[in-house]
Scaffold this motif. Structure first.
Motif: not given
Length: 256
Positions: A59-66, A135-146, A151-158
């Motif tokens: 279904a496209g990289y983004t949709a498939q990964k989600n 997975k409740n706080k982030a999703r795949w987004a962007g162009l299909n090959i990029h 993160l769905l809302e601002p949050g801490k990353t390490e």
């Protein structure tokens, strides 16, 4: 100890999938495969290794990964491509996260193996990726090959110690073929967004891509492989803007 789902999308990955699943054996509480109707032994190999397997048309990289994220049993997920593995240092870092997750997402460097050599300089390293997350706080987004994880809302990353090891091209011909495919997909995506390309982008952007990767980011330290990669990055850059220019002019870029 928090449980972890490793999610992988596949299509005809019989040469890679065993190595990928093996690498996560010490961290995965389940491995979820979303396969795009492979015609080789990918599904059989993954099944033998205990993976949970689902199939659907690509279904496209983004949709498939989600979709693969939705199939995971546990909130904490590690998303990998079939031609990737995690090294021992990264596995140890992930086990530490499982012992007590402290952030919404975790980044790590990706190191690419190109024609038998791991590339440690240039535009390909460090290729920082956000791949371990709730997975409740982030999703795949962007162009299909990029595509990338956001993160769905601002949050801490390490940032974690260790690398994803990416086994990319075994031969130069594979790289050239992929450049042609990806440049077409990029041009079509840019066209859909209403973007334009002119002579400036076709001439300047490839030269800058080569200079940045080979000189500014020391791609020359990877020897012959560094030169080939820098040249191919410049070629890919030229092709995607040339094809976008052609599409802007109503000129087809692939057979109908």
């Amino acid at each position: 100890m928090e449980k972890l789902s490793v999610v992988i999308i596949t299509f005809n990955e019989e040469d890679n999938i065993r190595r990928c699943i093996d690498s996560v054996g010490s961290v995965a509480d389940e491995v979820v495969i979303l396969d795009s109707l492979s015609t080789d032994k990918t599904v059989a190999i993954a099944g033998e290794m205990g993976a949970v397997i689902y199939q659907q048309a690509f279904a496209g990289y983004t949709a498939q990964k989600n979709k693969a994220l939705d199939l995971a049993s546990f909130p904490l997920v590690l998303s990998l491509d079939a031609d990737e593995v995690i090294d021992e240092r990264l596995a140890a870092s992930i086990r530490d996260v499982k012992a007590g997750a402290r952030a919404a997402g975790y980044t790590m460097n990706r190191c690419t193996n190109y024609c038998g050599k791991f590339i440690r300089h240039g535009s390909w390293y460090p290729d920082r990726k956000l791949r371990l997350f709730d997975k409740n706080k982030a999703r795949w987004a962007g162009l299909n090959i990029h595509e990338n994880v956001e993160l769905l809302e601002p949050g801490k990353t390490e940032h974690l110690e260790g690398d994803i090891l990416h086994y990319s091209y075994n031969a130069l011909e594979e790289h050239i073929t992929q450049n042609n495919k990806f440049s077409t997909l990029s041009a079509e995506a840019y066209m859909a967004e209403g973007k334009k390309a002119g002579w400036g982008k076709m001439l300047f952007n490839p030269a800058w891509a080569f200079f940045q990767g080979y000189v500014l980011r020391a791609g020359f330290l990877d020897g012959f492989h560094g030169l080939v990669i820098a040249a191919n990055v410049a070629h890919l850059t030229f092709m995607k803007y040339y094809k976008l220019y052609a599409l802007n002019k109503g000129i087809p870029v692939k057979p109908s």
